[in-house]
Design an enzyme around this catalytic site. Sequence first.
Site, mmCIF file in Angstrom:
data_model
loop_
_atom_site.group_PDB
_atom_site.id
_atom_site.type_symbol
_atom_site.label_atom_id
_atom_site.label_comp_id
_atom_site.label_asym_id
_atom_site.label_seq_id
_atom_site.Cartn_x
_atom_site.Cartn_y
_atom_site.Cartn_z
ATOM 1 N N PRO A 2 80.123 -15.157 -98.173
ATOM 2 C CA PRO A 2 79.008 -15.735 -97.847
ATOM 3 C C PRO A 2 78.270 -15.146 -96.893
ATOM 4 C CG PRO A 2 80.430 -17.402 -97.971
ATOM 5 C CD PRO A 2 81.253 -16.078 -97.857
ATOM 6 N N LYS A 57 75.328 -15.685 -89.541
ATOM 7 C CA LYS A 57 76.097 -16.039 -90.607
ATOM 8 C C LYS A 57 77.095 -17.518 -89.924
ATOM 9 C CE LYS A 57 76.698 -11.864 -93.033
ATOM 10 N NZ LYS A 57 77.679 -10.892 -93.591
ATOM 11 N N ARG A 259 82.930 -0.621 -98.505
ATOM 12 C CA ARG A 259 82.244 -1.520 -99.145
ATOM 13 C C ARG A 259 81.685 -0.831 -100.118
ATOM 14 N NH1 ARG A 259 81.511 -5.746 -95.649
ATOM 15 N NH2 ARG A 259 81.001 -7.015 -97.584
#
Length: 269
Positions: A2, A57, A259
């Site tokens: 998320p 976050k 990534r």
Amino acid sequence: MPELPEVETSRRGIEPHLVGATILHAHIRNGRLRWPVSDEIYRLSDTPVLSVQRRAKYLLLELPDGWIIIHLGMSGSLRILPEALPAEKHDHVDLVMSNGKILRYTDPRRFGAWLWTKELEGHNVLAHLGPEPLSDEFNGEYLQQKCAKKKTAIKPWLMDNKLVVGVGNIYASESLFAAGIHPDRLASSLSTEECDLLARVIKAVLLRSIEQGGTTLKDFLQSDGKPGYFAQELQVYGRKGEPCRVCGTPIVATKHAQRATFYCRHCQK
């Protein structure tokens, strides 16, 4: 994982059910998360929730004597549910509220966190963070200043929380596409105009995702159990080999610092 839109979506979803209500107690089924659930959370009893905030976050629940810091990790989500709903395998933490609801934390990978602190300022997970991307502080001038001497690719630099918080893998790829900037470009090569455009499209992409309830690729759910619908609007992320929605060129996938990065060879220079 998320990213900012998903965490902000969670904040907006849980806030009306928590603020003004009281935590009767916490039910910890499995406290072995990324870090062990703080002892103070186990001992919560008759504790009012004063506010629900977000930094980067992290979700921040303000209580009279301290703060609960929640990180959703790789696969976490928060839902507001009726108190009587039975827990399932990956439901690790419940906050039982005075209004008959529970805040339930679900995390299959158990890489999230529930921490406690008396003071937010100086806490190790919040220290050294860059500005919020939706704040006035984050703009083209700031971005150019931070990129001017940075001899690294712009994509991983956007994902560095010291530069700006909350712009993770999905939204870095999507923002660079919207700005027409190749992810391999050195940060220092960006012009004043490109920095200004990139700062603006980062804000626009994040705001649009928040409007759509975030992006659900696998585990993320909004507080009402619904998925985030921004996945339907993704231009490049997760679309390897599919035609660019603008020019038709197949989307390319590469890796930066382990990534995945997605981009269009034709639209991004």
